[in-house]
Design a protein around this motif. Structure first.
Motif, PDB file in Angstrom:
ATOM      1  N   LYS A 156       0.830  -1.220   0.000  1.00 23.28           N
ATOM      2  CA  LYS A 156       0.000   0.000   0.000  1.00 23.28           C
ATOM      3  C   LYS A 156       0.860   1.264   0.000  1.00 23.28           C
ATOM      4  N   ASN A 157       1.852   1.315   0.897  1.00 21.48           N
ATOM      5  CA  ASN A 157       2.596   2.565   1.043  1.00 21.48           C
ATOM      6  C   ASN A 157       3.567   2.829  -0.108  1.00 21.48           C
ATOM      7  N   SER A 158       3.808   1.803  -0.951  1.00 21.22           N
ATOM      8  CA  SER A 158       4.473   2.044  -2.239  1.00 21.22           C
ATOM      9  C   SER A 158       3.438   2.510  -3.247  1.00 21.22           C
ATOM     10  N   ALA A 159       2.334   1.777  -3.309  1.00 24.22           N
ATOM     11  CA  ALA A 159       1.308   2.046  -4.321  1.00 24.22           C
ATOM     12  C   ALA A 159       0.883   3.512  -4.304  1.00 24.22           C
ATOM     13  N   VAL A 160       0.691   4.054  -3.092  1.00 21.04           N
ATOM     14  CA  VAL A 160       0.175   5.423  -2.993  1.00 21.04           C
ATOM     15  C   VAL A 160       1.207   6.473  -3.435  1.00 21.04           C
ATOM     16  N   ALA A 161       2.466   6.056  -3.586  1.00 21.40           N
ATOM     17  CA  ALA A 161       3.486   6.965  -4.130  1.00 21.40           C
ATOM     18  C   ALA A 161       3.757   6.651  -5.600  1.00 21.40           C
TER      19      ALA A 161
ATOM     20  N   SER B 190      -2.201  11.717  -0.563  1.00 24.55           N
ATOM     21  CA  SER B 190      -2.397  12.619  -1.695  1.00 24.55           C
ATOM     22  C   SER B 190      -1.334  13.721  -1.666  1.00 24.55           C
ATOM     23  N   TYR B 191      -0.574  13.796  -0.536  1.00 21.34           N
ATOM     24  CA  TYR B 191       0.523  14.787  -0.540  1.00 21.34           C
ATOM     25  C   TYR B 191       1.569  14.471  -1.612  1.00 21.34           C
ATOM     26  N   TYR B 192       1.618  13.230  -2.100  1.00 20.42           N
ATOM     27  CA  TYR B 192       2.590  12.921  -3.166  1.00 20.42           C
ATOM     28  C   TYR B 192       2.230  13.602  -4.491  1.00 20.42           C
TER      29      TYR B 192
ATOM     30  N   PRO C  71      -0.303  14.414  15.905  1.00 22.43           N
ATOM     31  CA  PRO C  71       0.079  15.432  14.918  1.00 22.43           C
ATOM     32  C   PRO C  71       0.862  14.818  13.760  1.00 22.43           C
ATOM     33  N   ARG C  72       0.483  15.202  12.545  1.00 18.45           N
ATOM     34  CA  ARG C  72       1.210  14.683  11.370  1.00 18.45           C
ATOM     35  C   ARG C  72       1.530  15.843  10.426  1.00 18.45           C
ATOM     36  N   PRO C  73       2.474  16.695  10.818  1.00 17.49           N
ATOM     37  CA  PRO C  73       2.784  17.858   9.990  1.00 17.49           C
ATOM     38  C   PRO C  73       3.472  17.459   8.682  1.00 17.49           C
TER      39      PRO C  73
ATOM     40  N   ASP D 114       5.784  19.787   7.368  1.00 15.74           N
ATOM     41  CA  ASP D 114       6.747  20.881   7.268  1.00 15.74           C
ATOM     42  C   ASP D 114       8.027  20.465   6.529  1.00 15.74           C
ATOM     43  N   GLN D 115       8.437  19.214   6.673  1.00 17.43           N
ATOM     44  CA  GLN D 115       9.677  18.779   6.016  1.00 17.43           C
ATOM     45  C   GLN D 115       9.491  18.640   4.501  1.00 17.43           C
ATOM     46  N   HIS D 116       8.283  18.273   4.074  1.00 18.16           N
ATOM     47  CA  HIS D 116       7.985  18.234   2.636  1.00 18.16           C
ATOM     48  C   HIS D 116       8.148  19.660   2.081  1.00 18.16           C
TER      49      HIS D 116
ATOM     50  N   SER E 169      11.607  11.279   7.653  1.00 15.83           N
ATOM     51  CA  SER E 169      10.226  11.164   7.178  1.00 15.83           C
ATOM     52  C   SER E 169      10.171  10.425   5.845  1.00 15.83           C
ATOM     53  N   VAL E 170       9.339   9.372   5.832  1.00 11.87           N
ATOM     54  CA  VAL E 170       9.141   8.602   4.595  1.00 11.87           C
ATOM     55  C   VAL E 170       8.526   9.517   3.540  1.00 11.87           C
ATOM     56  N   GLY E 171       7.436  10.192   3.936  1.00  5.99           N
ATOM     57  CA  GLY E 171       6.698  11.012   2.980  1.00  5.99           C
ATOM     58  C   GLY E 171       7.550  12.147   2.428  1.00  5.99           C
TER      59      GLY E 171
ATOM     60  N   ILE F 183       7.181   7.073  17.089  1.00  8.31           N
ATOM     61  CA  ILE F 183       6.896   7.781  15.829  1.00  8.31           C
ATOM     62  C   ILE F 183       5.619   8.615  15.962  1.00  8.31           C
ATOM     63  N   TYR F 184       4.555   8.011  16.485  1.00 12.07           N
ATOM     64  CA  TYR F 184       3.274   8.727  16.641  1.00 12.07           C
ATOM     65  C   TYR F 184       2.876   8.750  18.112  1.00 12.07           C
ATOM     66  N   SER F 185       2.490   9.933  18.583  1.00 11.03           N
ATOM     67  CA  SER F 185       2.201  10.087  20.014  1.00 11.03           C
ATOM     68  C   SER F 185       0.841   9.533  20.416  1.00 11.03           C
TER      69      SER F 185
HETATM   70  N1  EPU Z   1       6.920  14.370  10.513  1.00 12.88           N
HETATM   71  C1  EPU Z   1       7.144  15.705  10.759  1.00 12.88           C
HETATM   72  N2  EPU Z   1       7.195  16.561   9.695  1.00 12.88           N
HETATM   73  C2  EPU Z   1       7.033  16.144   8.421  1.00 12.88           C
HETATM   74  C3  EPU Z   1       6.804  14.781   8.168  1.00 12.88           C
HETATM   75  C4  EPU Z   1       6.750  13.909   9.247  1.00 12.88           C
HETATM   76  O1  EPU Z   1       7.301  16.110  11.914  1.00 12.88           O
HETATM   77  O2  EPU Z   1       7.090  16.967   7.515  1.00 12.88           O
HETATM   78  C5  EPU Z   1       6.878  13.414  11.639  1.00 12.88           C
HETATM   79  C6  EPU Z   1       5.515  12.732  11.747  1.00 12.88           C
HETATM   80  O3  EPU Z   1       4.606  13.510  12.501  1.00 12.88           O
HETATM   81  C7  EPU Z   1       5.878  11.422  12.413  1.00 12.88           C
HETATM   82  C8  EPU Z   1       7.259  11.114  11.846  1.00 12.88           C
HETATM   83  O4  EPU Z   1       7.774  12.355  11.354  1.00 12.88           O
HETATM   84  O5  EPU Z   1       5.979  11.600  13.790  1.00 12.88           O
HETATM   85  C9  EPU Z   1       7.292  10.106  10.737  1.00 12.88           C
HETATM   86  O6  EPU Z   1       6.393  10.471   9.723  1.00 12.88           O
HETATM   87  P1  EPU Z   1       6.568  10.068   8.196  1.00 12.88           P
HETATM   88  O7  EPU Z   1       6.599  11.289   7.361  1.00 12.88           O
HETATM   89  O8  EPU Z   1       7.691   9.086   8.054  1.00 12.88           O
HETATM   90  O9  EPU Z   1       5.188   9.328   7.927  1.00 12.88           O
HETATM   91  P2  EPU Z   1       4.355   9.378   6.629  1.00 12.88           P
HETATM   92  O10 EPU Z   1       5.239   9.411   5.437  1.00 12.88           O
HETATM   93  O11 EPU Z   1       3.278  10.396   6.724  1.00 12.88           O
HETATM   94  C10 EPU Z   1       4.357   6.807   6.258  1.00 12.88           C
HETATM   95  C11 EPU Z   1       3.294   5.750   6.114  1.00 12.88           C
HETATM   96  C12 EPU Z   1       2.658   5.494   7.461  1.00 12.88           C
HETATM   97  C13 EPU Z   1       3.737   5.083   8.446  1.00 12.88           C
HETATM   98  C14 EPU Z   1       4.843   6.142   8.505  1.00 12.88           C
HETATM   99  C15 EPU Z   1       5.999   5.764   9.395  1.00 12.88           C
HETATM  100  C16 EPU Z   1       2.552   6.173   3.894  1.00 12.88           C
HETATM  101  C17 EPU Z   1       1.474   6.642   2.994  1.00 12.88           C
HETATM  102  N3  EPU Z   1       2.295   6.211   5.179  1.00 12.88           N
HETATM  103  O12 EPU Z   1       3.658   7.962   6.702  1.00 12.88           O
HETATM  104  O13 EPU Z   1       1.767   4.409   7.252  1.00 12.88           O
HETATM  105  O14 EPU Z   1       3.163   4.920   9.707  1.00 12.88           O
HETATM  106  O15 EPU Z   1       5.345   6.389   7.175  1.00 12.88           O
HETATM  107  O16 EPU Z   1       6.575   4.593   8.937  1.00 12.88           O
HETATM  108  O17 EPU Z   1       3.590   5.731   3.435  1.00 12.88           O
HETATM  109  C18 EPU Z   1      -0.075   3.053   7.690  1.00 12.88           C
HETATM  110  O18 EPU Z   1       0.261   2.386   6.696  1.00 12.88           O
HETATM  111  O19 EPU Z   1      -0.957   2.674   8.508  1.00 12.88           O
HETATM  112  C19 EPU Z   1       0.583   4.330   7.918  1.00 12.88           C
HETATM  113  C20 EPU Z   1       0.089   5.246   8.728  1.00 12.88           C
END
Ligand code: EPU
Length: 428
Positions: free
Chosen positions: A22-27, A94-96, A120-122, A124-126, A162-164, A326-328
């Motif tokens: 899934k997390n590859s597909a959505v990118a 959809s941020y991709y 919180p899921r900001p 800001d790094q993107h 951050s993965v995203g 990772i998530y609070s």
């Molecule tokens: N974070 C920031 N700023 C940013 C981006 C992230 O502070 O600009 C923080 C987040 O708040 C979090 C941490 O960094 O505390 C990690 O976030 P990350 O960006 O890595 O997460 P994501 O890319 O939004 C992907 C998966 C999530 C998975 C996380 C961590 C996708 C679409 N989603 O999210 O998958 O939990 O990486 O591995 O790839 C799930 O599949 O259930 C799911 C939530």
């Protein structure tokens, strides 16, 4: 509106095949926007996130065919359509679209994403990455506006791994002028998968899967065929099911190296688990030892398996602790597990689980995707009937869940909800 019904308590056995990640597909799907001829992605999972993205590609003017898990997207006629509302709000990934549309069109308007509420899921790094590449980014009434006259390669240090952000910056940087270096990049397998697709399209990327990624921008990207990697989180979920109620479950189409942290923990607990090639065999053990886990970025224990793993820990002989770094707030499943007789308390970022308890079927609600998986596992472990509502979350990430579990001998089915039940759920 449907709910899942599970008559638990019986052992499962047989083979289950894992779908594409899934997390590859959505990118990968948004990444195709960058090509100037058709791209085929093979092995996509049959999940709602993929169907929503297909609709978004069509709204942008792409022509899309999707059958037997293969999707061909012709992005030639796509335009930079503003998407402040609508489907983009339905999935976080959809941020991709921001990175991909910025890369191809040098502009995009994307509504701030929805998705699971885990604290919180900001993003800001993107945004820091896009700005470093030369884009102007503003937030207007809940939509992100991006525009650049030209994208120029830059050195970008991510303050948070951050993965995203790593993938999104990669998507824009492949079409920037010159070299981009992403430092403190995330290393998840999905990042390598996206880099492989982009490389097959003609991009120049080195170091994906390490914490420094170097990208030399190119003038044009073209179509290709790409096979997606297996979903390590879906695989991990079925492995946990095997550890909880398995009488010999073979998980097929998995890359065991992607799940080393989970497999090591299960061995510590006394679960019988073997891997060979692209398969993992797992069986439960009535006498499981308690363990502590702490979620970390890859290759540490994945946060996405923390909730399913908590259900398993209820049957261990003693006290276990699960800490999510990772998530609070990824603990919404705990109240529901308590309804099923689990003894768990949450302290800050940790859940403390006292076992063993025998779970009892109950009416529970999935608040997010992996909470849903945790409740399904609990339902399979429990005596009696468990009713899980909120299954639209589960459908976002687990394709053919009912069919796959039935194939292992589970008694699980979908049922429509009465209007009264629906109102009750809606009103909390
Ligand atoms: N974070 C920031 N700023 C940013 C981006 C992230 O502070 O600009 C923080 C987040 O708040 C979090 C941490 O960094 O505390 C990690 O976030 P990350 O960006 O890595 O997460 P994501 O890319 O939004 C992907 C998966 C999530 C998975 C996380 C961590 C996708 C679409 N989603 O999210 O998958 O939990 O990486 O591995 O790839 C799930 O599949 O259930 C799911 C939530």
């Amino acid at each position: 509106m449907e709910k899942l019904m599970i008559a638990g308590g019986s052992p499962l056995k047989g083979t289950v095949r894992i779908s594409g990640a899934k997390n590859s597909a959505v990118a990968l799907i948004p990444a195709t926007i960058l090509a100037e001829s058709p791209v085929t992605i093979e092995g996509l999972p049959d999940i709602s996130d993929v169907h929503i993205l297909k609709g978004i590609m069509e709204e942008l003017g792409g022509s899309v065919s999707f059958s037997d898990s293969d999707m061909t997207i012709d992005p030639t006629s796509m335009i930079s359509m503003p998407m402040p509302n609508g489907k983009v709000k339905k999935l976080r990934a959809s941020y991709y679209l921001m990175g991909a549309m910025l890369g191809r069109f040098k502009k995009a308007v994307i509504g701030l994403p929805g998705g699971c509420h885990l604290g919180p899921r900001p993003i800001d790094q993107h945004i820091k990455g896009f700005e470093a590449l030369g884009a102007q980014v503003t937030n207007e009434q809940g939509a992100i506006y991006l525009r650049a006259d030209e994208l120029r390669g830059a050195r970008i240090y991510l303050d948070v791994v951050s993965v995203g952000a790593t993938i999104n910056i990669m998507l824009a940087a492949v079409r920037a002028k010159g070299r981009t270096i992403i430092e403190n990049a995330a290393k998840e397998p999905e990042i390598i998968d996206v880099a492989t697709l982009l490389t097959n399209m003609g991009a120049k990327i080195k170091g994906a899967g390490t914490d420094v990624i170097r990208i030399d921008g190119v003038d044009r990207l073209d179509g290709c065929r790409h096979t997606i990697i297996p979903d390590r989180i879906e695989a991990g979920t079925y492995i946990i099911i095997g550890a909880a109620v398995g009488d010999g479950i073979l998980i097929d189409n998995v890359i065991p190296q992607h799940l080393e942290s989970l497999i090591a923990k299960l061995r510590e607990m006394g679960v019988h688990i073997e891997s060979s090639g692209d398969q993992v065999f797992v069986s439960s053990n009535p006498d499981l030892k308690p363990v502590d886990i702490k979620t970390l970025v890859y290759p540490g224990f994945p946060t996405d398996l923390q909730q399913p793993f908590t259900s398993l820990l209820t049957k261990t002989n003693g006290t276990s602790m699960v800490t999510d770094t990772i998530y609070s707030a990824r603990f919404k499943h705990i109240d529901e597990l308590r309804r099923m007789n689990a003894t768990i308390k949450v302290e800050g970022r940790s859940a403390i689980i006292n076992g063993p308890v025998h779970l009892q079927g109950a009416r529970v609600k999935a608040s997010d995707l992996r909470a849903g998986a945790a409740l399904v596992i609990a339902g399979l472990m429990a005596d009696g009937i468990t009713e899980v509502t909120g299954i639209e979350h589960i459908d976002r990430g687990y394709g053919q869940l009912v069919e796959k579990l039935k194939g292992l001998g589970a008694s699980i089915w979908r049922e429509g909800m009465t209007q009264e039940e629906y109102e009750q759920i809606k009103n909390g």
